[in-house]
Write a protein that holds these residues in place. Structure first.
Motif, PDB file in Angstrom:
ATOM      1  N   ALA A  52       1.236  -0.890  -0.011  1.00  0.00           N
ATOM      2  CA  ALA A  52      -0.310   0.069   0.419  1.00  0.00           C
ATOM      3  C   ALA A  52       0.516   1.306   0.104  1.00  0.00           C
ATOM      4  O   ALA A  52       0.677   2.056  -0.482  1.00  0.00           O
ATOM      5  CB  ALA A  52      -1.300  -0.456   1.111  1.00  0.00           C
ATOM      6  N   ILE A  53       1.845   1.497   0.488  1.00  0.00           N
ATOM      7  CA  ILE A  53       2.937   2.284   0.987  1.00  0.00           C
ATOM      8  C   ILE A  53       3.512   2.677  -0.340  1.00  0.00           C
ATOM      9  O   ILE A  53       4.438   3.963  -0.929  1.00  0.00           O
ATOM     10  CB  ILE A  53       3.671   1.712   2.326  1.00  0.00           C
ATOM     11  CG1 ILE A  53       2.515   2.346   3.650  1.00  0.00           C
ATOM     12  CG2 ILE A  53       4.388   3.596   1.961  1.00  0.00           C
ATOM     13  CD1 ILE A  53       3.121   2.342   4.622  1.00  0.00           C
ATOM     14  N   ARG A  54       4.629   1.239  -0.389  1.00  0.00           N
ATOM     15  CA  ARG A  54       5.414   1.722  -1.782  1.00  0.00           C
ATOM     16  C   ARG A  54       5.418   2.689  -2.807  1.00  0.00           C
ATOM     17  O   ARG A  54       6.376   3.291  -3.565  1.00  0.00           O
ATOM     18  CB  ARG A  54       6.160   0.247  -2.043  1.00  0.00           C
ATOM     19  CG  ARG A  54       6.369   0.436  -3.257  1.00  0.00           C
ATOM     20  CD  ARG A  54       7.513  -1.254  -3.655  1.00  0.00           C
ATOM     21  NE  ARG A  54       6.408  -2.060  -3.929  1.00  0.00           N
ATOM     22  CZ  ARG A  54       6.857  -3.482  -4.255  1.00  0.00           C
ATOM     23  NH1 ARG A  54       8.793  -3.628  -4.202  1.00  0.00           N
ATOM     24  NH2 ARG A  54       5.766  -4.292  -4.728  1.00  0.00           N
ATOM     25  N   PRO A  55       4.231   2.541  -3.744  1.00  0.00           N
ATOM     26  CA  PRO A  55       3.842   3.418  -4.670  1.00  0.00           C
ATOM     27  C   PRO A  55       3.506   5.147  -4.778  1.00  0.00           C
ATOM     28  O   PRO A  55       4.103   5.557  -5.312  1.00  0.00           O
ATOM     29  CB  PRO A  55       2.814   3.411  -4.781  1.00  0.00           C
ATOM     30  CG  PRO A  55       2.062   2.307  -4.895  1.00  0.00           C
ATOM     31  CD  PRO A  55       2.823   1.532  -3.438  1.00  0.00           C
ATOM     32  N   TRP A  56       3.875   5.707  -2.847  1.00  0.00           N
ATOM     33  CA  TRP A  56       3.326   6.277  -2.407  1.00  0.00           C
ATOM     34  C   TRP A  56       4.822   6.798  -1.516  1.00  0.00           C
ATOM     35  O   TRP A  56       5.785   8.256  -1.371  1.00  0.00           O
ATOM     36  CB  TRP A  56       2.858   6.441  -1.238  1.00  0.00           C
ATOM     37  CG  TRP A  56       1.069   6.351  -1.743  1.00  0.00           C
ATOM     38  CD1 TRP A  56       1.213   5.646  -1.269  1.00  0.00           C
ATOM     39  CD2 TRP A  56       0.537   6.978  -2.610  1.00  0.00           C
ATOM     40  NE1 TRP A  56      -0.683   5.905  -2.036  1.00  0.00           N
ATOM     41  CE2 TRP A  56      -0.876   6.775  -3.164  1.00  0.00           C
ATOM     42  CE3 TRP A  56       0.908   8.373  -3.453  1.00  0.00           C
ATOM     43  CZ2 TRP A  56      -1.879   7.274  -3.862  1.00  0.00           C
ATOM     44  CZ3 TRP A  56      -0.344   9.006  -3.945  1.00  0.00           C
ATOM     45  CH2 TRP A  56      -0.918   8.456  -4.251  1.00  0.00           C
ATOM     46  N   ALA A  57       6.035   5.478  -1.258  1.00  0.00           N
ATOM     47  CA  ALA A  57       7.182   6.218  -0.672  1.00  0.00           C
ATOM     48  C   ALA A  57       8.550   5.230  -1.265  1.00  0.00           C
ATOM     49  O   ALA A  57       8.211   4.353  -1.041  1.00  0.00           O
ATOM     50  CB  ALA A  57       6.904   5.986   1.232  1.00  0.00           C
ATOM     51  N   ASP A  58       9.117   6.255  -2.337  1.00  0.00           N
ATOM     52  CA  ASP A  58       9.996   5.509  -2.908  1.00  0.00           C
ATOM     53  C   ASP A  58      10.899   4.569  -2.312  1.00  0.00           C
ATOM     54  O   ASP A  58      11.695   3.834  -2.810  1.00  0.00           O
ATOM     55  CB  ASP A  58      10.804   6.541  -4.249  1.00  0.00           C
ATOM     56  CG  ASP A  58       9.469   6.750  -5.757  1.00  0.00           C
ATOM     57  OD1 ASP A  58       8.615   5.928  -5.341  1.00  0.00           O
ATOM     58  OD2 ASP A  58       9.690   7.530  -6.097  1.00  0.00           O
ATOM     59  N   TYR A  59      11.562   5.482  -0.836  1.00  0.00           N
ATOM     60  CA  TYR A  59      12.273   4.663  -0.238  1.00  0.00           C
ATOM     61  C   TYR A  59      12.323   4.063   0.274  1.00  0.00           C
ATOM     62  O   TYR A  59      12.876   3.158   1.912  1.00  0.00           O
ATOM     63  CB  TYR A  59      13.115   5.658   0.545  1.00  0.00           C
ATOM     64  CG  TYR A  59      12.116   6.803   1.693  1.00  0.00           C
ATOM     65  CD1 TYR A  59      11.268   6.580   2.698  1.00  0.00           C
ATOM     66  CD2 TYR A  59      11.373   7.483   0.994  1.00  0.00           C
ATOM     67  CE1 TYR A  59      10.817   7.404   2.996  1.00  0.00           C
ATOM     68  CE2 TYR A  59      10.070   8.353   1.237  1.00  0.00           C
ATOM     69  CZ  TYR A  59       9.864   8.057   3.085  1.00  0.00           C
ATOM     70  OH  TYR A  59       8.260   9.346   3.882  1.00  0.00           O
ATOM     71  N   VAL A  60      10.892   3.121   0.833  1.00  0.00           N
ATOM     72  CA  VAL A  60      10.389   2.026   1.574  1.00  0.00           C
ATOM     73  C   VAL A  60      10.774   0.789   0.859  1.00  0.00           C
ATOM     74  O   VAL A  60      10.475   0.988  -0.141  1.00  0.00           O
ATOM     75  CB  VAL A  60       8.966   1.981   1.017  1.00  0.00           C
ATOM     76  CG1 VAL A  60       8.628   0.982   2.383  1.00  0.00           C
ATOM     77  CG2 VAL A  60       8.609   3.444   2.224  1.00  0.00           C
TER      78      VAL A  60
END
Length: 80
Positions: A52-60
């Motif tokens: 869920a978060i990966r598309p919004w936070a490239d550094y995850v």
């Protein structure tokens, strides 16, 4: 008093999982005794924090970092 407190915590866990799971999949709540302690487990079948978060936070780059962000208030729904 304790019954209401436990019920409130379980309700919050269920609502958070339901709201943030981005899925219509079932949510399971189980319990067991661990010595003198009553332990609860909540399992949802959603996509998980990482996906869920990966598309919004490239550094995850891993699930641990995604969970840290979620616990610090990062909300995918705020970015949609």
């Amino acid at each position: 008093h304790y019954i209401l407190e436990v019920t409130g915590h379980l309700r919050n866990l269920f609502m958070n999982s339901s709201e943030h799971g981005n899925s219509k999949s079932p949510i399971f709540i189980g319990s067991s005794y661990d010595g003198e302690m009553l332990r609860f487990s909540l399992i949802d079948c959603g996509v998980g924090f990482f996906e869920a978060i990966r598309p919004w936070a490239d550094y995850v780059h891993n699930e641990d970092r995604a969970v840290q962000l979620a616990l610090n208030g990062f909300r995918v729904k705020d970015r949609e």
